[in-house]
Design a protein around this motif. Structure first.
Motif, PDB file in Angstrom:
ATOM      1  N   SER A  84      -0.860 -51.932  31.675  1.00 36.74           N
ATOM      2  CA  SER A  84      -1.755 -51.094  30.885  1.00 36.74           C
ATOM      3  C   SER A  84      -2.449 -50.113  31.815  1.00 36.74           C
ATOM      4  N   GLY A  85      -3.047 -49.083  31.226  1.00 29.83           N
ATOM      5  CA  GLY A  85      -3.752 -48.111  32.051  1.00 29.83           C
ATOM      6  C   GLY A  85      -4.201 -46.928  31.229  1.00 29.83           C
ATOM      7  N   ASN A  86      -4.845 -45.951  31.896  1.00 29.61           N
ATOM      8  CA  ASN A  86      -5.207 -44.726  31.194  1.00 29.61           C
ATOM      9  C   ASN A  86      -3.990 -43.801  31.137  1.00 29.61           C
ATOM     10  N   PHE A  87      -4.150 -42.676  30.455  1.00 26.39           N
ATOM     11  CA  PHE A  87      -2.987 -41.825  30.200  1.00 26.39           C
ATOM     12  C   PHE A  87      -2.392 -41.275  31.500  1.00 26.39           C
ATOM     13  N   GLU A  88      -3.241 -40.903  32.443  1.00 25.88           N
ATOM     14  CA  GLU A  88      -2.750 -40.361  33.710  1.00 25.88           C
ATOM     15  C   GLU A  88      -1.963 -41.417  34.488  1.00 25.88           C
ATOM     16  N   GLU A  89      -2.438 -42.652  34.436  1.00 25.64           N
ATOM     17  CA  GLU A  89      -1.720 -43.737  35.117  1.00 25.64           C
ATOM     18  C   GLU A  89      -0.360 -44.000  34.477  1.00 25.64           C
ATOM     19  N   ILE A  90      -0.308 -43.904  33.147  1.00 27.75           N
ATOM     20  CA  ILE A  90       0.967 -44.087  32.437  1.00 27.75           C
ATOM     21  C   ILE A  90       1.955 -43.004  32.849  1.00 27.75           C
ATOM     22  N   LEU A  91       1.483 -41.744  32.909  1.00 27.38           N
ATOM     23  CA  LEU A  91       2.365 -40.634  33.299  1.00 27.38           C
ATOM     24  C   LEU A  91       2.905 -40.806  34.718  1.00 27.38           C
ATOM     25  N   ALA A  92       2.115 -41.429  35.566  1.00 26.50           N
ATOM     26  CA  ALA A  92       2.508 -41.594  36.971  1.00 26.50           C
ATOM     27  C   ALA A  92       3.495 -42.741  37.180  1.00 26.50           C
ATOM     28  N   MET A  93       3.732 -43.554  36.166  1.00 30.18           N
ATOM     29  CA  MET A  93       4.682 -44.673  36.305  1.00 30.18           C
ATOM     30  C   MET A  93       6.104 -44.121  36.280  1.00 30.18           C
ATOM     31  N   SER A  94       6.756 -44.111  37.433  1.00 31.17           N
ATOM     32  CA  SER A  94       8.046 -43.429  37.575  1.00 31.17           C
ATOM     33  C   SER A  94       9.170 -44.066  36.768  1.00 31.17           C
ATOM     34  N   ASP A  95       9.052 -45.352  36.439  1.00 27.71           N
ATOM     35  CA  ASP A  95      10.140 -46.011  35.707  1.00 27.71           C
ATOM     36  C   ASP A  95      10.025 -45.820  34.196  1.00 27.71           C
ATOM     37  N   ILE A  96       8.890 -45.301  33.728  1.00 26.34           N
ATOM     38  CA  ILE A  96       8.724 -45.039  32.290  1.00 26.34           C
ATOM     39  C   ILE A  96       9.516 -43.789  31.922  1.00 26.34           C
ATOM     40  N   GLN A  97      10.472 -43.939  31.013  1.00 26.50           N
ATOM     41  CA  GLN A  97      11.317 -42.811  30.625  1.00 26.50           C
ATOM     42  C   GLN A  97      10.838 -42.115  29.359  1.00 26.50           C
ATOM     43  N   SER A  98      10.194 -42.856  28.468  1.00 26.29           N
ATOM     44  CA  SER A  98       9.734 -42.218  27.232  1.00 26.29           C
ATOM     45  C   SER A  98       8.353 -42.726  26.853  1.00 26.29           C
ATOM     46  N   ILE A  99       7.645 -41.872  26.119  1.00 27.66           N
ATOM     47  CA  ILE A  99       6.278 -42.185  25.701  1.00 27.66           C
ATOM     48  C   ILE A  99       6.145 -41.974  24.199  1.00 27.66           C
ATOM     49  N   HIS A 100       5.541 -42.966  23.528  1.00 24.72           N
ATOM     50  CA  HIS A 100       5.245 -42.859  22.105  1.00 24.72           C
ATOM     51  C   HIS A 100       3.758 -42.549  21.949  1.00 24.72           C
ATOM     52  N   ILE A 101       3.453 -41.431  21.296  1.00 26.71           N
ATOM     53  CA  ILE A 101       2.074 -40.985  21.128  1.00 26.71           C
ATOM     54  C   ILE A 101       1.600 -41.366  19.727  1.00 26.71           C
ATOM     55  N   CYS A 102       0.696 -42.343  19.676  1.00 31.89           N
ATOM     56  CA  CYS A 102       0.203 -42.915  18.419  1.00 31.89           C
ATOM     57  C   CYS A 102      -1.314 -42.814  18.340  1.00 31.89           C
ATOM     58  N   THR A 103      -1.859 -41.737  18.856  1.00 35.23           N
ATOM     59  CA  THR A 103      -3.305 -41.515  18.950  1.00 35.23           C
ATOM     60  C   THR A 103      -3.787 -40.636  17.795  1.00 35.23           C
ATOM     61  N   PRO A 104      -5.113 -40.451  17.635  1.00 32.00           N
ATOM     62  CA  PRO A 104      -5.609 -39.503  16.626  1.00 32.00           C
ATOM     63  C   PRO A 104      -5.040 -38.102  16.827  1.00 32.00           C
ATOM     64  N   ASN A 105      -4.989 -37.343  15.749  1.00 29.57           N
ATOM     65  CA  ASN A 105      -4.271 -36.063  15.704  1.00 29.57           C
ATOM     66  C   ASN A 105      -4.647 -35.093  16.819  1.00 29.57           C
ATOM     67  N   PHE A 106      -5.936 -35.002  17.169  1.00 30.62           N
ATOM     68  CA  PHE A 106      -6.367 -33.992  18.135  1.00 30.62           C
ATOM     69  C   PHE A 106      -5.829 -34.258  19.539  1.00 30.62           C
ATOM     70  N   LEU A 107      -5.328 -35.468  19.781  1.00 30.48           N
ATOM     71  CA  LEU A 107      -4.770 -35.804  21.095  1.00 30.48           C
ATOM     72  C   LEU A 107      -3.260 -35.563  21.182  1.00 30.48           C
ATOM     73  N   HIS A 108      -2.611 -35.324  20.057  1.00 30.30           N
ATOM     74  CA  HIS A 108      -1.151 -35.203  20.070  1.00 30.30           C
ATOM     75  C   HIS A 108      -0.667 -34.073  20.981  1.00 30.30           C
ATOM     76  N   PHE A 109      -1.267 -32.893  20.832  1.00 32.40           N
ATOM     77  CA  PHE A 109      -0.815 -31.754  21.625  1.00 32.40           C
ATOM     78  C   PHE A 109      -1.008 -31.959  23.123  1.00 32.40           C
ATOM     79  N   PRO A 110      -2.224 -32.242  23.612  1.00 35.15           N
ATOM     80  CA  PRO A 110      -2.364 -32.364  25.064  1.00 35.15           C
ATOM     81  C   PRO A 110      -1.540 -33.506  25.649  1.00 35.15           C
ATOM     82  N   GLN A 111      -1.420 -34.604  24.918  1.00 40.63           N
ATOM     83  CA  GLN A 111      -0.662 -35.732  25.455  1.00 40.63           C
ATOM     84  C   GLN A 111       0.841 -35.466  25.431  1.00 40.63           C
ATOM     85  N   ALA A 112       1.337 -34.876  24.351  1.00 40.69           N
ATOM     86  CA  ALA A 112       2.768 -34.559  24.284  1.00 40.69           C
ATOM     87  C   ALA A 112       3.139 -33.523  25.349  1.00 40.69           C
ATOM     88  N   LYS A 113       2.289 -32.526  25.524  1.00 38.81           N
ATOM     89  CA  LYS A 113       2.559 -31.508  26.541  1.00 38.81           C
ATOM     90  C   LYS A 113       2.580 -32.123  27.936  1.00 38.81           C
TER      91      LYS A 113
END
Length: 381
Positions: free
Chosen positions: A53-82
Motif C-alpha cells: 500500500s502507499g500514496n499515489f506517488e509511491e504507487i507510480l514509482a513501483m516499477s513492477d506495476i504495469q496497470s492502474i485502476h482509478i476508482c477515486t472521486p471524479n475530480f481526481l480522475h484527470f490528474p491521476q490518469a494523466k
C-alpha cells in the motif's frame, strides 16, 4: 505463468468491485492499493489481502506495476490518469473520465501518443443480453431503429438526510444524476443501436434543494440516533431527476428518464428499443431475461443461455443457462478483454472495450444535456 501486476486507487464501493473482478482473471495479480492516507491504505490493504500500500506517488514509482485502476472521486480522475500514463502505466479509469471536456480531450490525446492501453469502466455493456441485443441489431433482426425509451432509476438519495461526495460539484462536477448513472445509459444506448445522439432537450429537477450533511463520518454514529445538531444544511445545485428528449443520426427519436430519488428502485436501468422488424427490452434488475416483441407473432422471453445466444454474446457468458450472471460478472468480462491487450503491451487499433475516446464521447453528451437544461432548448451534439 508471469502475472500482470496491478494497483487499485480508491476503496469506496467500486474499488473493491474492481479487485474482486480482477482476482477472477488467471493472468492478473492485484499487488498494491492506494488510499487518501497511508493509514487508511494499510488498513484497507490488510482487509482486502493486498500485499503493498502507499500514496499515489509511491504507487507510480513501483516499477513492477504495469496497470492502474482509478476508482477515486471524479475530480481526481484527470490528474491521476494523466500521471499514470506519463509514468508508463496502462490505465483503467472509472467514469466519468474527467470533470470537463478539455481534460478528457487531453487524456485521449496523451493515451494515443503513449500507445498504452486505456479503458473506461462502462461495464454495463458486458451483460450478456446487452451484447445479444447489439448483435441482433447488427444482424438485422430488429430492423431500422424507430425509437428508444430508457430509464435509470435509484433511491439511494431519496431522503434529504442521504448524503455523499457526489452531491458536491467541486468533487463530482456540475451534473450528478445524468453524469453519474445517465452516462451508463447513454453509452449503452449508442453501443446497442449503433446510432449517434445528435441533439438533446433536457429538463432537470432538484427535489431536495437543501440536504443535511453529517458533520462527522456516519460510522461515528453506528447504532446511535442522529440529532439535528449532527447535521449541517447544505444547498444542492445538481439534479436529482432528469428528463431528456433525444434525436438520433437516423432521424428518429428517443427519450430517457434518470432519477436518484425513485423509491424502491435500487439500481434499475431499462432500455426498450423498437425497430422496423421487432422490439427488444431489457432490465438490469432482471439481467438474465430479454423481452422480444413481435407484431404478427407471439412475444418471446429469451433467458440467458449460451446455447440460445449468438456467438458474440456467448463469448461473455461463463455459466450454462439457468446459472444466473450479474453485475460482478460484467467487470470480469470487461477486464478480460482489457488485460488481453495489456498482455500484448499496447492498445489495439480497434478495441472492443470502452476506451478514453468513449469516455470523452459520454462526457460530451452529458455536457450538452446540461447545457440544454440551462438554456431550456434543443442543443446539437
Amino acid at each position: 505463468m508471469s502475472k500482470i501486476k496491478v494497483a487499485v486507487v480508491g476503496t469506496g464501493f467500486i474499488g473493491p468491485a474492481h479487485i474482486e473482478a480482477l482476482r477472477r482473471l488467471p493472468n492478473v495479480e492485484v499487488t498494491a492499493l492506494c488510499e487518501a492516507t497511508p493509514e487508511l491504505a494499510r488498513e484497507k490493504a490488510n482487509l482486502l489481502g493486498i500485499e503493498r500500500s502507499g500514496n499515489f506517488e509511491e504507487i507510480l514509482a513501483m516499477s513492477d506495476i504495469q496497470s492502474i485502476h482509478i476508482c477515486t472521486p471524479n475530480f481526481l480522475h484527470f490528474p491521476q490518469a494523466k500521471a499514470a500514463l506519463l509514468a508508463g502505466k496502462h490505465v483503467i479509469c472509472e467514469k466519468p473520465l474527467s470533470k470537463d471536456l478539455k481534460e478528457a480531450e487531453e487524456l485521449v490525446t496523451l493515451a494515443k501518443e503513449t500507445g498504452l492501453v486505456n479503458a473506461v469502466h462502462f461495464n454495463l455493456r458486458y451483460y450478456p443480453l446487452v451484447r445479444q441485443m447489439k448483435t441482433m441489431r447488427e444482424k438485422g433482426d430488429i430492423g431500422e431503429i424507430y425509437s428508444v425509451i430508457g430509464s435509470y432509476l435509484q433511491d439511494w438519495l431519496f431522503y434529504a438526510t442521504d448524503y455523499n461526495w457526489r452531491l458536491e460539484p467541486d468533487k463530482s462536477g456540475d451534473s450528478r444524476a445524468i453524469a453519474d448513472i445517465g452516462s451508463h445509459l447513454m453509452d449503452m444506448l449508442e453501443y446497442i443501436t449503433g446510432l449517434k445522439t445528435v441533439e438533446v432537450f433536457a429538463d432537470f429537477n432538484t427535489v431536495h434543494k437543501t440536504r443535511k450533511k453529517p458533520l462527522k463520518p456516519v460510522e461515528t454514529y453506528s447504532g446511535k440516533m442522529l440529532t439535528p445538531e449532527d447535521y449541517a444544511d447544505v444547498p444542492i445545485t445538481t439534479e436529482d431527476h432528469a428528463n431528456v428528449l433525444l434525436r438520433f443520426s437516423n432521424g428518429n427519436r428517443g427519450s430517457i428518464v434518470v432519477s436518484q430519488v425513485a423509491a424502491g428502485r435500487k439500481n434499475q436501468l431499462k432500455l426498450e428499443i423498437s425497430g422496423a422488424s421487432k422490439a427488444v427490452a431489457w432490465n438490469s434488475e432482471s439481467p438474465n431475461e430479454l423481452w422480444i416483441g413481435n407484431r404478427d407473432a407471439a412475444n418471446q422471453q429469451l433467458m440467458r443461455d449460451p446455447s440460445l445466444a449468438y456467438p458474440e454474446a456467448r463469448g461473455i457468458m461463463s455459466f450454462p443457462g439457468g446459472h444466473n450472471e450479474g453485475f460482478p460478472d460484467t467487470s470480469k468480462q470487461l477486464f478480460k478483454e482489457v488485460y488481453q491487450a495489456i498482455a500484448e503491451g499496447k492498445q489495439p487499433a480497434n478495441p472492443g472495450y470502452p476506451t478514453f475516446a468513449d469516455g470523452y464521447r459520454e462526457l460530451l453528451i452529458c455536457e450538452k444535456i446540461l447545457e440544454s437544461h440551462r438554456a431550456q432548448k434543443w442543443i446539437k451534439i
